[in-house]
Design a protein around this motif. Structure first.
Motif, short mmCIF file in Angstrom:
data_model
loop_
_atom_site.label_atom_id
_atom_site.label_comp_id
_atom_site.label_asym_id
_atom_site.label_seq_id
_atom_site.Cartn_x
_atom_site.Cartn_y
_atom_site.Cartn_z
N ASN A 19 0.83 -1.21 0.00
CA ASN A 19 0.00 0.00 0.00
C ASN A 19 0.87 1.26 0.00
O ASN A 19 0.54 2.26 -0.63
CB ASN A 19 -0.95 -0.01 1.20
CG ASN A 19 -0.23 -0.21 2.53
OD1 ASN A 19 0.86 -0.78 2.57
ND2 ASN A 19 -0.84 0.23 3.61
N ILE A 59 -2.18 -1.79 -10.29
CA ILE A 59 -3.61 -1.81 -9.94
C ILE A 59 -4.40 -2.74 -10.85
O ILE A 59 -5.36 -3.39 -10.42
CB ILE A 59 -4.17 -0.37 -9.93
CG1 ILE A 59 -3.61 0.36 -8.69
CG2 ILE A 59 -5.70 -0.36 -9.91
CD1 ILE A 59 -3.92 1.84 -8.62
N ASP A 85 -3.88 -5.98 -9.29
CA ASP A 85 -4.51 -6.11 -7.96
C ASP A 85 -5.31 -4.84 -7.67
O ASP A 85 -4.79 -3.84 -7.17
CB ASP A 85 -3.43 -6.31 -6.89
CG ASP A 85 -4.02 -6.42 -5.49
OD1 ASP A 85 -5.27 -6.42 -5.36
OD2 ASP A 85 -3.23 -6.49 -4.53
N LYS A 86 -6.61 -4.88 -8.02
CA LYS A 86 -7.46 -3.68 -7.92
C LYS A 86 -7.57 -3.13 -6.49
O LYS A 86 -7.84 -1.95 -6.28
CB LYS A 86 -8.85 -3.98 -8.47
CG LYS A 86 -8.90 -3.99 -9.99
CD LYS A 86 -10.18 -3.33 -10.50
CE LYS A 86 -10.13 -3.06 -12.00
NZ LYS A 86 -10.10 -4.27 -12.82
N THR A 87 -7.35 -4.00 -5.52
CA THR A 87 -7.50 -3.54 -4.12
C THR A 87 -6.47 -2.46 -3.77
O THR A 87 -6.69 -1.65 -2.87
CB THR A 87 -7.36 -4.70 -3.11
OG1 THR A 87 -6.03 -5.22 -3.17
CG2 THR A 87 -8.38 -5.79 -3.38
N LEU A 88 -5.35 -2.42 -4.51
CA LEU A 88 -4.31 -1.43 -4.24
C LEU A 88 -4.82 0.01 -4.43
O LEU A 88 -4.33 0.93 -3.79
CB LEU A 88 -3.09 -1.66 -5.14
CG LEU A 88 -2.17 -2.81 -4.78
CD1 LEU A 88 -1.17 -3.06 -5.89
CD2 LEU A 88 -1.45 -2.55 -3.45
N PHE A 96 -7.46 1.17 -3.45
CA PHE A 96 -8.26 1.58 -2.29
C PHE A 96 -7.49 1.51 -0.98
O PHE A 96 -7.99 1.87 0.08
CB PHE A 96 -9.52 0.70 -2.20
CG PHE A 96 -10.34 0.72 -3.46
CD1 PHE A 96 -11.35 1.66 -3.64
CD2 PHE A 96 -10.07 -0.17 -4.49
CE1 PHE A 96 -12.10 1.69 -4.82
CE2 PHE A 96 -10.81 -0.15 -5.68
CZ PHE A 96 -11.83 0.79 -5.83
N LYS A 97 -6.24 1.02 -1.05
CA LYS A 97 -5.43 0.85 0.17
C LYS A 97 -4.88 2.19 0.66
O LYS A 97 -4.59 3.08 -0.13
CB LYS A 97 -4.26 -0.09 -0.10
CG LYS A 97 -4.68 -1.52 -0.42
CD LYS A 97 -4.63 -2.39 0.81
CE LYS A 97 -5.15 -3.79 0.57
NZ LYS A 97 -4.18 -4.64 -0.11
N THR A 121 -4.69 7.53 0.44
CA THR A 121 -4.69 6.61 -0.70
C THR A 121 -3.77 7.18 -1.79
O THR A 121 -3.30 8.32 -1.70
CB THR A 121 -6.10 6.47 -1.29
OG1 THR A 121 -6.54 7.77 -1.73
CG2 THR A 121 -7.08 5.91 -0.28
#
Length: 226
Positions: free
Chosen positions: A7, A26, A29-32, A34-35, A42
């Motif tokens: 993150n 991203i 890993d799309k969650t990055l 929002f981290k 962010t």
């Protein structure tokens, strides 16, 4: 890139403007997107700070939360307005940024635009519904901020948008007190021409007239007397 990006690293890429790295990470890993890092910021916060519009647009299109506050309650809009990033402010507003969101100091984005003389940004904020009379924790309005700095175009803009001239801050000072104390002659004249009182006392029982130095007091009195 092996995909094992943290993150903190994604925030660092965003701040440095490394768009290809941000995008590659991203998309793996799309969650990055929002981290948050240790400051609860962010990648969007950091891209706004450094003015990387391409990264901002990419993140907004992915649906990143536009109003997320960091550990000091700064939103991306606070950061972009303070840093003078006009295009980014426009993009954030178009994606539903809350214009009157306040940070730990009780400041909105408009407070920063007013104190830093970001005219175009202040205009955008006001035209989209920012409150010109919102008070921070010291009860100062954007007009107090602009008056202290002598930002005359900003003062004119705020007055045109119904900013109140005689609101008192926690020390009892009106914007005119602050303009007089800082010897901002043009700002003081502008305020008095728009109804600022030269007779309101602050907590030290001083009026703007009493704290005026040099010929300023005479100039203000003449405006009032017509």
């Amino acid at each position: 890139m092996d995909g094992s990006v943290s993150n903190v690293e994604i925030c660092d890429f965003a701040y440095k403007g490394e768009f290809d790295k941000v995008k590659e990470c991203i998309l793996k890993d799309k969650t990055l997107a929002f981290k948050t890092d240790q400051d609860h910021r962010t990648a969007l916060h950091w891209a706004c700070s450094a003015g990387h519009a391409d990264i901002v647009h990419f993140l907004l299109d992915l649906g990143v939360e536009v109003n997320l506050q960091d550990d000091a309650n700064w939103t991306p809009l606070h950061i972009a307005a303070s840093a003078g990033r006009e295009d980014i402010v426009r993009s954030l507003i178009s994606k539903g940024a809350q214009l009157n969101s306040v940070n730990q100091n009780g400041c909105t984005a408009l407070h920063y635009a007013a104190s830093k003389d970001r005219y175009e940004i202040a205009l955008m904020l006001l035209e989209n519904g920012a409150d010109p009379n919102v008070m921070d924790k010291l009860q100062a309005t954007p007009l107090h901020r602009a008056s202290t700095k002598g930002n005359c175009r900003l003062i004119q803009l705020l007055l045109k948008q119904s900013a109140s001239t005689n609101i008192q801050d926690s020390e009892g000072n009106t914007p005119l007190h602050l303009a007089c104390d800082e010897e901002r002659v043009e700002a003081a004249k502008l305020l008095v021409e728009h109804g600022a009182s030269i007779y309101i006392e602050n907590k030290e029982e001083k009026t703007p007239l009493q704290i005026s130095r040099g010929s300023l007091g005479t100039i203000l009195r003449r405006i009032v007397e017509g």
